[in-house]
Design a protein around this motif. Structure first.
Motif, PDB file in Angstrom:
ATOM      1  N   ILE A 197       0.838  -1.198   0.000  1.00  0.00           N
ATOM      2  CA  ILE A 197       0.000   0.000   0.000  1.00  0.00           C
ATOM      3  C   ILE A 197       0.872   1.247   0.000  1.00  0.00           C
ATOM      4  CG2 ILE A 197      -1.675   1.347   1.324  1.00  0.00           C
ATOM      5  CD1 ILE A 197      -2.826  -1.304   2.360  1.00  0.00           C
ATOM      6  N   LEU A 221      -8.009   0.809  -2.871  1.00  0.00           N
ATOM      7  CA  LEU A 221      -7.154   0.043  -1.957  1.00  0.00           C
ATOM      8  C   LEU A 221      -7.449  -1.449  -1.963  1.00  0.00           C
ATOM      9  CD1 LEU A 221      -6.509   1.925   1.373  1.00  0.00           C
ATOM     10  CD2 LEU A 221      -4.977   1.400  -0.513  1.00  0.00           C
ATOM     11  N   MET A 248     -14.555   0.661   3.293  1.00  0.00           N
ATOM     12  CA  MET A 248     -13.441   1.612   3.351  1.00  0.00           C
ATOM     13  C   MET A 248     -12.448   1.317   2.232  1.00  0.00           C
ATOM     14  SD  MET A 248     -10.083   2.079   4.436  1.00  0.00           S
ATOM     15  CE  MET A 248      -9.499   1.249   5.913  1.00  0.00           C
ATOM     16  N   SER A 284     -13.772   2.061  -1.301  1.00  0.00           N
ATOM     17  CA  SER A 284     -14.107   3.449  -1.646  1.00  0.00           C
ATOM     18  C   SER A 284     -12.897   4.379  -1.607  1.00  0.00           C
ATOM     19  CB  SER A 284     -15.194   3.975  -0.695  1.00  0.00           C
ATOM     20  OG  SER A 284     -14.673   4.053   0.619  1.00  0.00           O
ATOM     21  N   THR A 285     -11.756   3.849  -1.166  1.00  0.00           N
ATOM     22  CA  THR A 285     -10.572   4.705  -1.072  1.00  0.00           C
ATOM     23  C   THR A 285      -9.656   4.485  -2.266  1.00  0.00           C
ATOM     24  OG1 THR A 285     -10.666   4.552   1.343  1.00  0.00           O
ATOM     25  CG2 THR A 285      -8.613   5.351   0.364  1.00  0.00           C
TER      26      THR A 285
END
Lengths: 144, 144
Positions: A10, A77, A122, A125-126
């Motif tokens: 990441i 992500l 999360m 949507s990121t």
DNA sequence: CAAATAAAGGACAATTTTGTCCGATTAATA
DNA sequence: TATTAATCGGACAAAATTGTCCTTTATTTG
């Protein structure tokens, strides 16, 4: 929560996104230096991301890693996590049972589903773009 | 999410609670059989829970593990998790940064805090008694 | 074409987690 | 008191994850 590999992945992806915003292609060495991760291990992880089309790699001099500006908002992500850790976070019982589902739930099933649903939303949507711009304007940091 | 050790630990603790509701003290062998876990490894985990006063152990014949009926509502999941995995779930950056906090946050900091806060609340508010009674009335299951 | 640069990939090493085995300790009971 | 049943604890083993090294492949540039 995430594996070490996923953490590095990441961080690397966000760093690549940040540099791609300015049209710069970056090498493994630079990435590892900038996100403070082991070089060779990071190289392996970048291969996985590349194979799964999360990032784009170019061999040879002037080569390196980049993310198409147009892709950057589309890459979320969860795609990074999936490319590295697979479905692990989404699938399977929180207590490790083989046959745990709504029909035959473990004692923690419902509460665990709630948490995991939030996590999934999360991650889904990121976008890398969102995270990279946060870095760009100095709201967030990637090192140390 | 949880380590294997923690998964076994929670399952074991809930099973002990369930049996303690009926005044039965249970052996490692019975526990491992009933929650489908490796015996010797489970024994180690039970030692950790015992040392941290999550469960109570009695040596010798007629011995075994139990949880005081009066404690059972007070013993929350977070105590089980802490006894086995330590602070891991609560502490530390989601992306593995050493110095990540509200003042110098990683790109995922805020979103990660949200998820983890939910998880913490869930673990802190769920008692072994609650989980054991769910099992008792056949709403939930521990095996397979 | 030759040299240099960078990712790809395979083999290996170290560390952590998971899991086993066995003797020591404790306590009940015949 | 001797036997037996149970946890405790330490040493060891296996497997997974993390991390390194070195050769190969692709590509740019002189």
């Amino acid at each position: 929560m995430f594996s070490k590999a996923c953490e590095y992945g990441i961080r690397a992806a966000v760093y690549i996104a940040l540099q791609s915003l300015e049209g710069r292609r970056v090498s493994v060495n630079e990435i590892a230096e900038e996100i403070d991760s082991p070089i060779a291990f990071t190289a392996k992880i970048l291969q996985q991301l590349s194979r799964n089309n999360v990032i784009h790699s170019v061999k040879g001099p002037t080569g390196g890693f980049e993310i198409e500006r147009t892709d950057m908002e589309a890459v979320k992500l969860n795609m990074v996590v999936k490319a590295i850790d697979g479905d692990q976070i989404y699938v399977g019982c929180g207590l490790g049972l083989k046959e745990c589902d709504a029909g035959k739930p473990c004692p923690l099933h419902d509460k665990f589903v709630d948490i995991r649903t939030d996590l999934r939303h999360m991650l889904e949507s990121t976008s890398l773009y969102e995270l990279a711009t946060g870095l760009e304007v100095g709201l967030t940091y990637l090192k140390r």
